[in-house]
Design a protein around this motif. Sequence first.
Motif, PDB file in Angstrom:
ATOM      1  N   UNK C 268     -26.458 122.631  42.838  1.00 56.62           N
ATOM      2  CA  UNK C 268     -25.283 123.367  42.394  1.00 56.62           C
ATOM      3  C   UNK C 268     -25.293 124.791  42.934  1.00 56.62           C
ATOM      4  N   UNK C 269     -26.471 125.375  42.953  1.00 52.29           N
ATOM      5  CA  UNK C 269     -26.607 126.732  43.482  1.00 52.29           C
ATOM      6  C   UNK C 269     -26.202 126.762  44.948  1.00 52.29           C
ATOM      7  N   UNK C 270     -26.653 125.754  45.695  1.00 47.03           N
ATOM      8  CA  UNK C 270     -26.330 125.697  47.123  1.00 47.03           C
ATOM      9  C   UNK C 270     -24.820 125.559  47.313  1.00 47.03           C
ATOM     10  N   UNK C 271     -24.197 124.671  46.516  1.00 47.06           N
ATOM     11  CA  UNK C 271     -22.747 124.492  46.634  1.00 47.06           C
ATOM     12  C   UNK C 271     -22.010 125.787  46.329  1.00 47.06           C
ATOM     13  N   UNK C 272     -22.445 126.488  45.292  1.00 47.73           N
ATOM     14  CA  UNK C 272     -21.806 127.754  44.946  1.00 47.73           C
ATOM     15  C   UNK C 272     -21.964 128.776  46.067  1.00 47.73           C
ATOM     16  N   UNK C 273     -23.182 128.841  46.602  1.00 48.83           N
ATOM     17  CA  UNK C 273     -23.422 129.788  47.688  1.00 48.83           C
ATOM     18  C   UNK C 273     -22.571 129.423  48.889  1.00 48.83           C
ATOM     19  N   UNK C 274     -22.459 128.123  49.158  1.00 51.21           N
ATOM     20  CA  UNK C 274     -21.648 127.642  50.276  1.00 51.21           C
ATOM     21  C   UNK C 274     -20.196 128.091  50.112  1.00 51.21           C
ATOM     22  N   UNK C 275     -19.700 127.947  48.886  1.00 52.49           N
ATOM     23  CA  UNK C 275     -18.310 128.328  48.622  1.00 52.49           C
ATOM     24  C   UNK C 275     -18.104 129.802  48.922  1.00 52.49           C
ATOM     25  N   UNK C 276     -19.036 130.620  48.453  1.00 50.94           N
ATOM     26  CA  UNK C 276     -18.880 132.059  48.643  1.00 50.94           C
ATOM     27  C   UNK C 276     -18.986 132.421  50.124  1.00 50.94           C
ATOM     28  N   UNK C 277     -19.940 131.770  50.793  1.00 46.41           N
ATOM     29  CA  UNK C 277     -20.144 132.042  52.219  1.00 46.41           C
ATOM     30  C   UNK C 277     -18.915 131.631  53.030  1.00 46.41           C
ATOM     31  N   UNK C 278     -18.377 130.441  52.716  1.00 43.97           N
ATOM     32  CA  UNK C 278     -17.210 129.941  53.443  1.00 43.97           C
ATOM     33  C   UNK C 278     -16.026 130.876  53.268  1.00 43.97           C
ATOM     34  N   UNK C 279     -15.852 131.344  52.029  1.00 47.61           N
ATOM     35  CA  UNK C 279     -14.714 132.212  51.776  1.00 47.61           C
ATOM     36  C   UNK C 279     -14.816 133.480  52.630  1.00 47.61           C
ATOM     37  N   UNK C 280     -16.021 134.066  52.608  1.00 47.90           N
ATOM     38  CA  UNK C 280     -16.208 135.295  53.372  1.00 47.90           C
ATOM     39  C   UNK C 280     -15.977 135.037  54.852  1.00 47.90           C
TER      40      UNK C 280
END
Lengths: 307, 264, 288
Positions: C268-280
């Motif tokens: 879940x942490x990885x998915x959340x980080x992925x979301x934030x990274x993708x947005x940026x």
Amino acid sequence: MNQELFLSSQVDLKAARSLKERLIKALFFFCAAVSILTTLGIVGILIFETWNFFGKVSFKQFFGDTQWTPLFAQKHFGVWALISGTALTSFVSIVTALPLGLLAAIYLSEFASKRIRSFIKPSLEVLAGIPTVIYGYFALTFVTPCLQKIIPGLAGFNALGAGIVMGIMILPIIASLSEDAIYAVPPSLKEGAYALGGNRLATIFRVVLPSSFSGIGAAAILGISRAVGETMIVVIAAGQQPNFTLDPRVAVETMTAYIVQVSLGDTPTGTLEYQTIFAVGMTLFIFTLALNLGAHHLRRNVLKGSL
Amino acid sequence: MLKQDIKKPKNIFRSPKMRSDNLKAWFGSHEALNEISLSIPTFHVTAIIGPSGCGKSTFIRCLNRMHEVVPGTRIQGNVYLDEVDIYGSSINPVNLRKRVGMVFQKPNPFPTMSIRDNVLAGLRLQGMKTYDSDEVVEKALVRAALWDEVKDILKRPGLSLSGGQQQRLCIARALALEPEVLLMDEPCSALDPIASAKIEELIHELRGKYTVVIVTHNMQQAARVSDVTAFFYMGKLVEFDYTEKIFTNPKYKKTEEYVTGRFG
Amino acid sequence: MIFKKKFIKESTSENAFKAICFVAILLPILLIIVLIGDALIDGWSRLNLDFLLGLPSRKAEIAGLLPALMGSFYLMLLTAAIAIPLGLGAAIYLEEYASESFLTSLIEINISNLAGVPSIIYGLLGLEIFVRMSHMGRSLLAGACTLALLLLPMVIMVSRESLRVVPKSLREACFALGADRFQTIWKVVLPMSFPGALTGIILSMARAIGETAPLITIGALTYVAFLPDSIHSAFTAMPIQIFNWISRPQKDFHINAAAGIIVLLLVMLILNALAIWLRARLQRKVYW
């Protein structure tokens, strides 16, 4: 010429005139309609299977009994046993979550600096995002053993531990919705209170909280609704014994836990056991729907400004 | 087409590029335009002035059927482009808008596209293959008087330009489609005076190549850039004449009051 | 807020109340730290490659998470493949096409009500509609369809928000260039709103990966000693495997559950980080 044809015709229709446009629109409409179909599906199957259920079991057996043993040879269908279990765990959770959530909301909206907010708000979101199976583990292996040290006679599976952990689960919702409600109180009201010489504490308790009562009420009801529908925490930590009791120290079975209990076994479709989970599901659905509608009604009052 | 041509009265109205006939428009139940009949002379600049809410923007949005994009709107009456009714049942508004381009109040370049892609946006949206896209970009940007400023930074996002440059980019974007008519809805209202002056200069250059209709709340601007001026008030066309006439010797009291700044 | 602290003299009772409020907010956050710490202490000893790549077993020490891990992975892919087009499509309909009508407001009310339906009810829906009536059986596909319906209200809401970010003026500019409604959506509105929508959708996927109750209800197996080989095969998922280990009476399996919880939280942490990274990353540059 053919002026009359389009003079007063709705221009929107014209824009969508071409076949391609209409097809695309229909496709998007279908996507939106899936949500309606979902609702119809839920209501449809619940009514259908509940109807079948009541073909075999009378209303009186369902609502007039306090024993729930449909899986045993000696069958009883007193749904009150499950309702009491659900009510008990939900009650414990809201008693845990409402004071904490409200205090948290007051802190966030009245006291917290920007820096603290920027740290706490995401933390609460993390709290809301944790899978409930993890909360269940926490309730069973950590909270209950801790409670057992304080409360003698606490069973290994009990409504108390499950309820408290469920309270932690619904706390972010209550805190966030209450904060919105407190935030919606017009500053002029607060200024008025300060102008009358009210100190901060008096202003919060005499002006801010009463003004946001509807919103906080809605937050509490939505929290309860979540607790009523919550499954894994109570399955894991509250046990699966449908006791008709209001004693939080013993094991209980909630409506959701019963559905899981049956699903874990190998129940053939069409049997009475299979239909019981839909009858219980229907009861659960009606409870949560009523709570959600109540919260919605309260929140609409807030939006209208009729505090 | 210089001022001396216009001196010959009535001539320029004889074969108008666009013409509205008893045009009425509604937002819901609110009537925004009431029986507007107006001829827009070919290759000239027509200014539309009037106080806020008088229907001037609504009017030009009817000229390329943008009015109907807003839900709940309705029109009645006719608008002709080269004497063809653009509200006729065989007219596709999409094709119409290629011929009648539009520039909006606030510059609105597409934020996900580069300068170059912004200029080409119209062509690409219509699925046209542009083999000579470099040429198209240069031509449109030159005509919009932006080429010299951006020729080395075509790959940068459109939003990296200043407000005035963005607006000229939007004009270039419209010109790239080779429209016959260019509608401008208060194109300078979001710009500073220097940028406004550039746009006005540009409008002067477009005159003679395009038929331009500009809505403005700035009367000096109308006087500077236009050949003919229409004065709207409360959804009605009060007066329509040569710009000189409107600003020096208007027929109606209302027009005089407005152009001399007594209200509005 | 409006009044700077120094203008209002804080009394002792106020300070005490402020402290109580602060404790109230700190308490749940501390509990979360305790929870994660507790799982780490319990499960650390079992966290190794054998655990991640092993099959379940009746012996706790050699039981592994692989079928559940793969099950969750396939389930996510399938769920996303169903929920994203449907959710985006519904959002596009509501934001770009729908006029203010009875039907539109019905759909909107319906979506917000669906968001409040307990997830286990979706399980009952999936059991009846997908498993039984559509003859999908207790398969990955049935699980993904159920989860997709569960996620739909959330996906629609985040997609609508991201579509609303695109200003009206850009749509008008597009229309004025002779684009039709679909081209406007496809070429201008979607590219702009995609980063936001994607972030929201990944976050809702992260939610879905922890969903347990609806999957148990439709009959996902709790003991699967094989890897799913098609969308029709039976499956298990991480939270179900964790639940299975928790409900064993032997304490050894609780260690497995704790280790599984760590893995689930990590995913879940990885998915959340992925979301934030993708947005940026996506917000920086989106060209055709």
